[in-house]
Design an enzyme around this catalytic site. Structure first.
Site, PDB file in Angstrom:
ATOM      1  CG  PHE A 141      17.058  79.262  -4.847  1.00  0.00           C
ATOM      2  CD1 PHE A 141      16.712  79.959  -3.319  1.00  0.00           C
ATOM      3  CD2 PHE A 141      18.169  79.517  -4.535  1.00  0.00           C
ATOM      4  CE1 PHE A 141      16.859  80.423  -3.030  1.00  0.00           C
ATOM      5  CE2 PHE A 141      19.016  80.508  -3.728  1.00  0.00           C
ATOM      6  CZ  PHE A 141      17.966  80.938  -2.578  1.00  0.00           C
ATOM      7  CG  ASP A 210      18.381  72.440  -3.843  1.00  0.00           C
ATOM      8  OD1 ASP A 210      17.962  72.767  -2.958  1.00  0.00           O
ATOM      9  OD2 ASP A 210      18.983  73.080  -4.001  1.00  0.00           O
ATOM     10  CE1 TYR A 235      20.056  78.553   4.335  1.00  0.00           C
ATOM     11  CE2 TYR A 235      22.195  77.626   4.200  1.00  0.00           C
ATOM     12  CZ  TYR A 235      21.007  78.338   3.516  1.00  0.00           C
ATOM     13  OH  TYR A 235      21.115  78.944   2.160  1.00  0.00           O
ATOM     14  CE  LYS A 236      16.300  77.976   2.798  1.00  0.00           C
ATOM     15  NZ  LYS A 236      16.584  77.648   1.184  1.00  0.00           N
ATOM     16  NE  ARG A 384       9.866  82.417   1.527  1.00  0.00           N
ATOM     17  CZ  ARG A 384      11.183  82.044   1.530  1.00  0.00           C
ATOM     18  NH1 ARG A 384      11.399  80.832   0.278  1.00  0.00           N
ATOM     19  NH2 ARG A 384      11.946  81.657   2.319  1.00  0.00           N
TER      20      ARG A 384
HETATM   21  C1  LIG Z   1      17.906  77.986   0.148  1.00  0.00           C
HETATM   22  C2  LIG Z   1      18.589  77.379  -1.329  1.00  0.00           C
HETATM   23  C3  LIG Z   1      19.837  77.844  -1.831  1.00  0.00           C
HETATM   24  C4  LIG Z   1      20.924  78.183  -1.037  1.00  0.00           C
HETATM   25  O1  LIG Z   1      22.132  77.839  -1.662  1.00  0.00           O
HETATM   26  P1  LIG Z   1      23.673  78.407  -0.429  1.00  0.00           P
HETATM   27  O2  LIG Z   1      24.450  78.093  -1.465  1.00  0.00           O
HETATM   28  O3  LIG Z   1      22.723  77.477   0.706  1.00  0.00           O
HETATM   29  O4  LIG Z   1      22.905  79.683  -0.245  1.00  0.00           O
HETATM   30  C5  LIG Z   1      20.362  77.205  -3.018  1.00  0.00           C
HETATM   31  N1  LIG Z   1      19.257  76.171  -3.426  1.00  0.00           N
HETATM   32  C6  LIG Z   1      17.433  76.446  -2.855  1.00  0.00           C
HETATM   33  C7  LIG Z   1      16.741  74.941  -3.655  1.00  0.00           C
HETATM   34  C8  LIG Z   1      17.886  76.664  -1.864  1.00  0.00           C
HETATM   35  O5  LIG Z   1      15.863  77.045  -1.515  1.00  0.00           O
END
Ligand SMILES: *Cc1c(COP(=O)(O)O)cnc(C)c1O
Length: 414
Positions: A141, A210, A235-236, A384
């Site tokens: 990500f 992560d 939040y997921k 997705r």
């Molecule tokens: C959703 C997600 C994030 C989000 O980062 P934020 O700082 O909360 O916006 C980071 N890393 C991964 C792998 C994600 O899927």
């Protein structure tokens, strides 16, 4: 997809009938089926809980109390009397069993991005002198990659982008830190956290994971697999609400050596001593920075009630059954070759989403959403569909595949 038994754009009535019946039976036998009524949902099919989890219906009243009574009436007293001050560690301990961590190792606060920064810099410091490489998931990500690159510039390390499967071969005596996503946000591929963590340790490096797309969807086993540091959002799959604070895991054995690059006053051993010199707190509180975002944090705390009594193994079993069934329905309903699954078929390599490559993905997703099937798009061509076992059922999976086939039948394709 592989060859299907159908030649038309739609499956035969008998096939549809059979799949619908199977869905009803699977829903009737689902031990998590009763969770759905805890959530505020409509008649649509919500398959975007891997991006923003649904609202547990009891949360607004709890947040109302935080605002009107805790803040409005108790005001400053709430730092003590409403447990505001201790919320980051208390909520961390509620998340801990969901990711296989014993209490006292997780602190909640800040965004995932900020926690990636803390974790990568602290891991580089733990790895020590003489190691100057930070290996970063080449498919990460993006935010993790951006943050790691900046951390590397600050600490004098060098970024080495590596596909997760190639990490063992890329590890050498210069490797300090390895930053990986447990589940690929785009394809839904699950990486081998136990095996890769062991390889990182064999090379003398520090593993940072992560967990954004795995926590709340599958067993992570942070303690069992000896992970060093980990971060994740809430939040997921954890349904903490838009922008809810993230979390940082620091394994107990590393806590004394955890040297935060953001040593704010909230992480001080004696925050109200207001001393000019910094002395870090013991334990997970060392991962704090500044004043916690209490309203978001207590929203998350209330939302976590939806997990009470839920075993993560049951969540995983349902997640795999749901994604299997969805793929089976797609294969039955969608003409061969119209979409291609980029999510691994093997359970050991699958997270909790199905990603389908489709040439006209953007217009297809728009039409799906118009018909109440909400997934999302990762440009240019990936549809997705996130399967959140607490509130998505088998009839939802069947309906989503059927509506997808209808939409694809109407659009020309490429
Ligand atoms: C959703 C997600 C994030 C989000 O980062 P934020 O700082 O909360 O916006 C980071 N890393 C991964 C792998 C994600 O899927």
């Amino acid at each position: 997809m592989s060859e299907t038994t159908t030649t038309n754009t739609t499956a035969s009535a008998t096939t549809t009938e059979a799949l619908r019946e199977r869905a009803l039976k699977l829903d009737a036998a689902d031990p998590l089926a009763d969770r759905r009524e805890l959530f505020a949902l409509d008649d649509g099919v919500y398959l975007d809980g891997n991006s923003l989890g649904a609202l547990p219906a009891h949360v607004p009243a709890r947040v109302q109390d935080v605002l009107t009574r805790q803040w409005g009436e108790l005001r400053i007293r709430s730092w003590e009397e409403s447990g505001w001050w201790t919320a980051p560690e208390r909520i961390g301990d509620r998340i801990a069993p969901l990711v296989g961590a014993a209490a006292g190792q997780i602190v909640v606060g800040d965004s995932t991005s900020v926690n990636v920064f803390k974790a990568v810099v602290a891991a580089a410091r733990i790895a020590g002198e003489g190691r100057d490489e930070i290996l970063v998931d080449a498919t990460t990500f993006p935010t993790d990659g951006y943050i790691a690159a900046s951390a590397a510039r600050l600490t004098g390390h060098r970024i080495v982008p590596v596909a997760p499967a190639d990490v063992p071969a890329a590890l050498g005596p210069r490797a300090a830190v390895v930053l990986l996503n447990q589940v690929d946000y785009r394809s839904g591929r699950l990486h081998d956290l136990p095996g890769l963590t062991a390889a990182v340790h064999a090379a003398g490096a520090v593993a940072v994971w992560d967990l954004c797309h795995s926590a709340g969807a599958l067993p992570v086993g942070l303690d069992e697999h000896g992970v060093d540091l980990a971060v994740g959002c809430t939040y997921k799959y954890l349904n903490g609400g838009p922008g809810s604070p993230a979390y940082l895991y620091v394994a107990e054995r590393h806590q004394a050596a955890f040297d935060s690059p953001l040593p704010g006053w909230n992480s001080h051993a004696d925050p109200f001593g207001m001393t000019p010199d910094y002395a870090p707190a013991d334990g997970s509180a060392r991962g704090r920075v500044g004043t916690p975002d209490i309203v978001s944090m207590l929203t998350l705390e209330a939302a976590l009630d939806a997990w009470d009594g839920v075993e993560v193994d049951a969540v995983r079993a349902k997640s795999l059954a749901l994604t299997d069934f969805f793929l089976e329905c797609v294969e039955a309903y969608v003409p061969a070759g119209r979409v291609t699954s980029v999510t691994p078929a093997a359970h050991a390599e699958r997270g909790s989403q199905v990603a389908l490559r489709c040439d006209d993905a953007e217009s297809v997703m728009r039409r799906l959403i118009e018909r109440g099937v909400v997934g999302d798009l990762r440009r240019p061509d990936v549809l997705r569909f996130g399967f959140t076992p607490l509130y998505v059922g088998f009839a939802d999976a069947e309906r989503a595949a059927r509506v997808l086939a209808e939409v694809l039948a109407e659009t020309a394709g490429a």
